[in-house]
Design a protein around this motif. Sequence first.
Motif: not given
Lengths: 705, 705
Positions: B442-471
């Motif tokens: 997956l294409n991944t990106y880092c999450m800032h501590p202020s970000e919560q993937a569970a509340s972001s509609p645009y991706g899934t936190e696939v590992a702690p602080a790593i988001i993989a975005q909808n595509h």
Amino acid sequence: MAPDTNTIPGYTIFREGDYDSASAAAFIPDRVPHPLDIPDQLSIIEIPAAAQLIREWASPKLLKFNCITLREPTKSEYVAYKEGHASRPDRRAFAIVIEQQGSGQISEVVVNLTKSKVERWKEVKDVMPTLTLEDLDIMERISRKDSRVIEACRGLGITDMSKVFVDGWAIGVDERWGFERRLQQGLAYYRNHELDNQYAHPLDFTVIADTEREEVLSVDIRYVNGERTAIPLTEHHYLPNFIGDKYKHDTLKPIDITQPQGVSFQVRGNELTWAGYKMHIGFNYREGIVISDVRMHDPYEDRDRALFNRISVVEMVVPYGCPETPHHKKHAFDLGEYGSGYMTNSLKLGCDCKGAIHYMDGVLCTGKGEAAVIKNAICIHEEDNGLLYKHTDYRDGTVVSARDRKLIISQIITAANYEYGFYHTFTLDGTYKLEVKLTGMLNTYCMHPSEQAASSPYGTEVAPAIIAQNHQHIFSLRVDPEIDGHNNTVLQSDAVVSKDPLGSSENYYGNGFYCEKTPLRTALEGATNYNHETSRSWDIINPNRLNKVSKKPVAFKIVNNACPALLAKPGSVVWKRAAFARKSLWVLPYKDYELYPAGDYVCQSTGDENHPDNLTIQDWANRNESIENADIVCYIQFGLTHFPRTEDFPIMPVEPVSVMLRASNFFQRNPALWVPPSALCVDSISRNAFPACCSGGESKNLPKL
Amino acid sequence: MAPDTNTIPGYTIFREGDYDSASAAAFIPDRVPHPLDIPDQLSIIEIPAAAQLIREWASPKLLKFNCITLREPTKSEYVAYKEGHASRPDRRAFAIVIEQQGSGQISEVVVNLTKSKVERWKEVKDVMPTLTLEDLDIMERISRKDSRVIEACRGLGITDMSKVFVDGWAIGVDERWGFERRLQQGLAYYRNHELDNQYAHPLDFTVIADTEREEVLSVDIRYVNGERTAIPLTEHHYLPNFIGDKYKHDTLKPIDITQPQGVSFQVRGNELTWAGYKMHIGFNYREGIVISDVRMHDPYEDRDRALFNRISVVEMVVPYGCPETPHHKKHAFDLGEYGSGYMTNSLKLGCDCKGAIHYMDGVLCTGKGEAAVIKNAICIHEEDNGLLYKHTDYRDGTVVSARDRKLIISQIITAANYEYGFYHTFTLDGTYKLEVKLTGMLNTYCMHPSEQAASSPYGTEVAPAIIAQNHQHIFSLRVDPEIDGHNNTVLQSDAVVSKDPLGSSENYYGNGFYCEKTPLRTALEGATNYNHETSRSWDIINPNRLNKVSKKPVAFKIVNNACPALLAKPGSVVWKRAAFARKSLWVLPYKDYELYPAGDYVCQSTGDENHPDNLTIQDWANRNESIENADIVCYIQFGLTHFPRTEDFPIMPVEPVSVMLRASNFFQRNPALWVPPSALCVDSISRNAFPACCSGGESKNLPKL
């Protein structure tokens, strides 16, 4: 060639006194059933024992046994036992019986086999049970002797009635009779010789018969401009006796598939374990294969996790689309009207499946209450499934790949002309897929010279003067989910464009999209359709358990985009009878013994709501109970609309259709990382550890694990 | 570990003087090309020969070769030659070249290799060609040395720049520069050690570079509340070096697949024959596999019949759905921007495919005009495909079944993080299916501590602080049909309910439905979408040839219900650039060299209409020419919308998606009746002719043919 009414092809029948024989011994369990073997089959001992208890209870009335099958324990009994809170539930049989030579009264009977007593006897009204193979055989036998049928045949020039074949079908609709008669319709064909393909010679009449009284009620001849339609006499063969020298024997070289170390699954009783999965395989006259108590080992939490309590195909409907009489009567509910178990083929190694196969037998009953065994009714085998995963680092050619594997639990049924193969398939990534393969013979009809199939929208002329009509196949897969626990919720998942406009700071470039999740809260909300525009899927979640990583509820996703709309008009006969087929998905609260969405009694059903003895899925949904964070059941409809092609004649190449349920934020990560790679090619670090496998770029030759 | 810029992993490069060597000899055709080998690949001799002619023509200008590939003959030349009306067309090469150390001018060159001369030199404006692997390698090399990148890394605590990895991507959109620069964007990752999984350590900045000037233009750091985002440092591995002892080696027993008598296909040059099929296999830098001149033997008319002139995957787009900068730039057109051929894996027996495999190599060029060979770029093999057909006569157990077989022509590409397997599959019933298997990272990106993937509609936190975005992945399969002749028409086929009301004499029981066929007459009508409600399919017919039996035009049906809607807003960047992805199907008149629906030049494209040197499918359609009874081309879009799951990390289990074209009233009957049954079980007639195979009911033991 007329069937011996004391035998049923493919069935091995055990009569009283047989049970001590050597051949019977093979079918008698040599074990105390495994604790999880509760939703099992009845044994060849239990079936006649149940029949005997029922006969004694009913005496002096004479009974025909329509079915004798396992009465599964209630879920609360089952769960209490499984979780160690209660003792093993009593073993019970469920039977439907028809009173003979009298009222024809239908009754449901529950027999406690542990206590050897009839526990429940319920008379049911205005319903008709499944037509068994024995019932269907009656049609041809009585037709050949019936003066009106003989007369109808004579009108076509047929005088040798042994050349007339009549396929018994459940009757879709016939206002002339009601539940006072157990009806079937006969579709008539001609064979010029014993092995002739009768579907190349459809006759222009149908026969309506009373199954119980073995009486022909009507012979309905279709007249076109007042004329009969001649038999299409050209022979169209598919059997080797006729094709023999047209086979090309050297064109396809053999593909040998072997497992020199044996299969990777273990079977203990009816309990199957494979590659981290555990499940239980059952079988009955109506649903055929039943897969229950499906669990999967979680390598990260190091525990078995529940996936599904029970999976089975519970109904299907094949509505034909030609509105002309008599074709409007053709809308077979193969499972409810005939029984997937009763119609199951006895399978043969190398023919139906290749490789190392484990078979299980199916145990059924005869009308006399004898045990009937279909040997090799269920095939269990593995197949290679191609790539499981692969990645190459383009910088240096470091590559790793692994191969996936399928576990397939399958059966094939013959429903008169058609065959259906049901392949329940599990793969290593946490996916369950049901693939159905449709093959066999098209339902055909003869064309009058005044008719032009090319100008008729309702069928295809698949051979001169032979029409095969448009039809649909809509299957209902019942999944009783248990996603990491008993209480689940279904979320409808729609891929939607961000609501923020193009150019807004929230969606400046207009690329935003997300998955809109709508919980289905009540049974009426749970009756939903697929939506292509949003690539709709559904997540069966456990709202009480979050995935530790994604913080989303653990889920299995239903992927079902092969769910054609039911093409009968609202209010029409088949629309009413096949309420289940109006929706891609129904979600309902679990209730014990609520299984069959077109009703427990599908033959001659009307689909009217609130039938006291024959509720359908529409009735269940109308209760509109909560399905949120509850013990729920999903009915997933899928199938295809078939406009016949000439390529489908004289025997249809397989047409596959499938539906899938897939782990989705259920595991913390890829659950198949334990599978050893089939190839890898890595760096200097491990170069000494492995033998050579591959090469390329900066990479070093590395291991085949 | 930095790539040697003189080598490309997986490529075998031949330089001047190499052509007489033993290793080169293996790649030089030892034959006069087969007459049908016109849409072939250039050989390792022809590529440098073309380069030399181009260099001489351009001298003293210095050139970088972006591609050197076969210039296929025009269709009229090809047809005239194939039909014996004209001599063999000259052999030609097509090249795109970039002027070096000067203007950066892009030119298209046609070289006549037969006559050894440059025939056409066309300068093109405001376009950018494909980024080759050599081009993409520049990104990481220059980033590591760039002071702004070093500074950006230092801000994350990284001082060892050899641990920084930068994946070069085409740039989706960047208003800061235009065609005066050949741009790419670099997605930055960290590796703690050589074999670390970099996608577990995405960095919070991207690099924009000029490919030709080898110059970093900008380092775009994403600040969240004015802060940098720390590197997610937890390691997440998939390579065996790290998983080693977690593999379960005994769980899956081997499945051996062998063909002791060899494969059933024959290969002569690039011409493939198999089970009645004939076709030609080509390969180029951009489309990868090209299958052309597909014919099938008709056993009833005893002649080879044309099916498809040319089949290839010509484009795909992967739009990411996170609107936040810098993710809006991610919408990879893997074929147009990088080239399916350039990214092709060199395959390995038993790893990528099992059984008896025939490989073909891919011949490409380097920037210097050398020949580069990908060994085993194309895999050709057979697989058992389960049941072909089966029918049992329920009366007596007479049964016949045969097994189907697949011919699979496949390649696997690596597009930075992702891999795609393309499996072109033919089966015995007259079906072509393209299955794509998606795997890799997956294409991944880092999450800032202020970000919560569970509340972001645009991706899934696939590992702690790593988001993989909808595509989404939307592929474009180009089929140049030749259904029994050059001129074809596409009929849109919709399953519709009869218009006659319930209760009317024409549709009394309301069950009537039929297939409504609407011819697509012009190119704008030919731009259509799937319709789930009508189970829409499309028939490519030859209106000039009726099936003798059905009296319907001979046809192949397009079955494509896996075609998600493009989820970018109308008018958005990706919506404009990926016009092809707005429709499930486009039908256009055939034009020589009109191949690529997102334009010949996809890198930095805007999608603006009427670009003089870069027309797209929307421009072609806007001409609105006739597509009725004409030489037409179909672009079939299919794919999936991917909301990442934790199960997709750290390496994705294969996600398959497919599209199918199937004979439909093309043959007079089942075209596979020549396949010998795997099992049958018939009557007394043939009982003496065959050895025992099976048993049951009245039937006799019969033959295994």
